[in-house]
Design an enzyme around this catalytic site. Structure first.
Site, PDB file in Angstrom:
ATOM      1  N   TYR A  51       0.703  -1.113  -0.132  1.00  0.00           N
ATOM      2  CA  TYR A  51       0.023  -0.055  -0.165  1.00  0.00           C
ATOM      3  C   TYR A  51       0.935   1.318   0.208  1.00  0.00           C
ATOM      4  O   TYR A  51       0.635   2.127  -0.980  1.00  0.00           O
ATOM      5  CB  TYR A  51      -0.919  -0.062   1.197  1.00  0.00           C
ATOM      6  N   GLU A  98       4.117   1.795  -0.700  1.00  0.00           N
ATOM      7  CA  GLU A  98       5.012   2.076  -1.743  1.00  0.00           C
ATOM      8  C   GLU A  98       4.316   2.124  -3.024  1.00  0.00           C
ATOM      9  O   GLU A  98       4.694   2.910  -4.005  1.00  0.00           O
ATOM     10  CB  GLU A  98       6.139   0.813  -1.792  1.00  0.00           C
ATOM     11  N   GLY A 138      -0.913  -3.550  20.682  1.00  0.00           N
ATOM     12  CA  GLY A 138       0.255  -2.772  21.576  1.00  0.00           C
ATOM     13  C   GLY A 138      -0.105  -2.121  22.755  1.00  0.00           C
ATOM     14  O   GLY A 138      -1.210  -2.619  23.078  1.00  0.00           O
TER      15      GLY A 138
HETATM   16  P1  NAD Z   1     -12.841   1.857   0.500  1.00  0.00           P
HETATM   17  O1  NAD Z   1     -12.125   0.499   0.790  1.00  0.00           O
HETATM   18  O2  NAD Z   1     -14.139   1.906   1.326  1.00  0.00           O
HETATM   19  O3  NAD Z   1     -13.091   2.400  -0.844  1.00  0.00           O
HETATM   20  C1  NAD Z   1     -12.195   2.035  -1.888  1.00  0.00           C
HETATM   21  C2  NAD Z   1     -13.299   1.556  -3.367  1.00  0.00           C
HETATM   22  O4  NAD Z   1     -12.304   1.394  -4.601  1.00  0.00           O
HETATM   23  C3  NAD Z   1     -14.090   0.683  -2.941  1.00  0.00           C
HETATM   24  O5  NAD Z   1     -15.436   0.855  -3.419  1.00  0.00           O
HETATM   25  C4  NAD Z   1     -13.730  -0.803  -3.854  1.00  0.00           C
HETATM   26  O6  NAD Z   1     -14.339  -1.562  -4.318  1.00  0.00           O
HETATM   27  C5  NAD Z   1     -12.914   0.307  -5.088  1.00  0.00           C
HETATM   28  N1  NAD Z   1     -11.752  -0.430  -5.757  1.00  0.00           N
HETATM   29  C6  NAD Z   1     -10.614  -0.985  -5.334  1.00  0.00           C
HETATM   30  N2  NAD Z   1      -9.721  -1.508  -6.152  1.00  0.00           N
HETATM   31  C7  NAD Z   1     -10.389  -1.133  -7.288  1.00  0.00           C
HETATM   32  C8  NAD Z   1     -10.021  -1.312  -8.774  1.00  0.00           C
HETATM   33  N3  NAD Z   1      -9.077  -2.244  -9.014  1.00  0.00           N
HETATM   34  N4  NAD Z   1     -11.221  -1.244  -9.591  1.00  0.00           N
HETATM   35  C9  NAD Z   1     -12.104  -0.356  -9.467  1.00  0.00           C
HETATM   36  N5  NAD Z   1     -12.397  -0.116  -7.903  1.00  0.00           N
HETATM   37  C10 NAD Z   1     -11.559  -0.220  -7.174  1.00  0.00           C
HETATM   38  O7  NAD Z   1     -11.625   3.030   0.858  1.00  0.00           O
HETATM   39  P2  NAD Z   1     -11.901   4.238   1.356  1.00  0.00           P
HETATM   40  O8  NAD Z   1     -11.747   4.513   2.664  1.00  0.00           O
HETATM   41  O9  NAD Z   1     -13.197   4.873   0.859  1.00  0.00           O
HETATM   42  O10 NAD Z   1     -10.598   5.075   0.587  1.00  0.00           O
HETATM   43  C11 NAD Z   1     -10.897   5.576  -0.533  1.00  0.00           C
HETATM   44  C12 NAD Z   1      -9.479   6.295  -1.102  1.00  0.00           C
HETATM   45  O11 NAD Z   1      -8.897   7.083  -0.115  1.00  0.00           O
HETATM   46  C13 NAD Z   1      -8.516   5.100  -1.222  1.00  0.00           C
HETATM   47  O12 NAD Z   1      -7.556   5.496  -2.280  1.00  0.00           O
HETATM   48  C14 NAD Z   1      -7.532   5.233   0.212  1.00  0.00           C
HETATM   49  O13 NAD Z   1      -6.259   4.722  -0.175  1.00  0.00           O
HETATM   50  C15 NAD Z   1      -7.621   6.664   0.505  1.00  0.00           C
HETATM   51  N6  NAD Z   1      -7.520   6.983   1.687  1.00  0.00           N
HETATM   52  C16 NAD Z   1      -8.410   6.626   2.728  1.00  0.00           C
HETATM   53  C17 NAD Z   1      -8.194   6.894   3.964  1.00  0.00           C
HETATM   54  C18 NAD Z   1      -9.308   6.595   5.216  1.00  0.00           C
HETATM   55  O14 NAD Z   1      -9.044   6.702   6.073  1.00  0.00           O
HETATM   56  N7  NAD Z   1     -10.231   5.901   4.639  1.00  0.00           N
HETATM   57  C19 NAD Z   1      -7.054   7.336   4.403  1.00  0.00           C
HETATM   58  C20 NAD Z   1      -5.972   7.734   3.362  1.00  0.00           C
HETATM   59  C21 NAD Z   1      -6.457   7.454   2.264  1.00  0.00           C
END
Ligand code: NAD
Ligand code: UDP
Length: 317
Positions: free
Chosen positions: A149, A151, A209
């Site tokens: 994730y 990297e 932890g």
């Molecule tokens: P989530 O897992 O609820 O939503 C991610 C969505 O992406 C899901 O609907 C999933 O089905 C879809 N998805 C995953 N891989 C896919 C692919 N290959 N093709 C099409 N769809 C795909 O996560 P979230 O919490 O809503 O996070 C959304 C974004 O925000 C992500 O990129 C995450 O890295 C980033 N983010 C979230 C947080 C947090 O605290 N929630 C913190 C930092 C970054």
């Protein structure tokens, strides 16, 4: 008339936790929204468009080519976000964040669209500076279990900044810090939904932890407002911007707060700490304040009370 009126916006990952809130906010602002999502961690859309034509969706993995509508703005939120999910299929996490981001970039370039990328505070790893500024290069274990994730999100940032330099791409990168709020599911594995579910059921709250590690939790309404501003403010072009709430709490404190909201029915137990779990995390939001005129509005205690009163953690199927 708002910036979003009649704009065509693609939201990859729009069926996820943050995605559904973003899609609803865009619909409210009169944008036409196209959601593309493979539903790996997402769910059926529960948003309310103003008209049927305002919302379209495509069940698709962003790593493989497909026809997408010509858009004004592309949001790339597609990626698992919980450690349980992204470590569950690490190769797919790599593919999504590198190949998938490349596909979304190519489409944005084809359309001349703005691309807003959901990056993460995980790019700072176990940070050496505190609070974390965007100029911090990060301290990531490149071969540990979180690397798929951390990297791959770092690689996506590097790729997009190359496109800014070599192809004049209009890219804006949000480094999102821990976000919570309605729509998280009880199977998500993250601290707030775990503690809320355990406290509600009267089972022990599991601290990994000793609970002295810190996080800074931002309510999803604030995160979405930050993402909306990234999409519309010219000053964000080519920028990397922290989106998070700078109120830092220990994990023990948040477990105790949540337990108290549910009447202290549960014990607190201490379990093994995950490998490479960052010890401290808190955003410096000076850049978001100055470029986006954005600052989080929801106090943690108020967000947790609302979460408790309305039972907003979704039960998984
Ligand atoms: P989530 O897992 O609820 O939503 C991610 C969505 O992406 C899901 O609907 C999933 O089905 C879809 N998805 C995953 N891989 C896919 C692919 N290959 N093709 C099409 N769809 C795909 O996560 P979230 O919490 O809503 O996070 C959304 C974004 O925000 C992500 O990129 C995450 O890295 C980033 N983010 C979230 C947080 C947090 O605290 N929630 C913190 C930092 C970054
Ligand atoms: N955590 C915990 N108990 C849980 C879930 C998480 O103690 O049931 C800890 C986890 O080890 C980390 C912090 O809470 O130190 C935040 O974890 P989360 O998975 O919510 O987010 P991230 O690790 O991505 O910051």
């Amino acid at each position: 008339m708002s910036f979003w009126h009649d704009k065509i916006v693609i939201v990859a990952g729009g069926a996820g936790f943050i995605g559904q809130h973003l899609v609803q906010a865009l619909l409210n602002a009169h944008a036409s929204v196209h959601v593309i999502d493979n539903h790996s961690t997402g769910r059926a859309l529960e948003v309310q468009p103003r008209t049927q034509q305002q919302l379209t969706q495509q069940h698709h993995d962003i790593c493989t080519p497909t026809m997408m509508p010509k858009a004004d703005v592309v949001y790339n939120l597609a990626s698992p976000a919980s450690p349980v999910h992204y470590q569950g299929d690490p190769i797919q996490t790599w593919k999504t964040n590198v190949l998938g981001t490349l596909k979304m970039l190519e489409h944005a370039l084809d359309c001349g669209a703005t691309l807003v990328q959901a990056s993460t505070s995980e790019v700072y790893g176990d940070p050496l500076s505190h609070p974390q500024k965007e100029t911090d290069w990060g301290n990531v274990n490149p071969i540990g279990p979180r690397a798929c994730y951390d990297e791959s999100k770092r690689a996506a940032e590097a790729l997009l900044m190359d496109a800014v330099r070599t192809a004049s791409a209009d890219v804006r990168i949000a480094r999102i810090f821990n976000t919570y709020g309605p729509g998280m599911t009880d199977s998500d594995g993250r601290a707030i939904p775990n503690f809320a579910t355990q406290a509600e059921q009267g089972t022990p709250l599991t601290i990994y932890g000793d609970g002295t590690q810190t996080r800074s939790f931002c309510h999803v309404s604030d995160t979405v407002e930050g993402l909306m501003r990234l999409g519309m403010v010219d000053a964000a072009k080519g920028q990397v911007i922290n989106i998070g709430n700078p109120t830092e709490v220990t994990i023990l404190e948040i477990a105790q707060q949540i337990n108290a909201l549910f009447g202290n029915k549960s014990d607190i137990v201490f379990e093994d700490r995950p490998v490479d779990d960052p010890q401290r995390r808190c955003p410096d939001i000076g850049r978001a304040e100055s470029l986006l005129d954005w600052t989080p509005q929801m106090k943690l205690q108020d967000g947790l009370i609302t979460l408790h009163q309305t039972g907003q953690i979704r039960k998984s199927a």
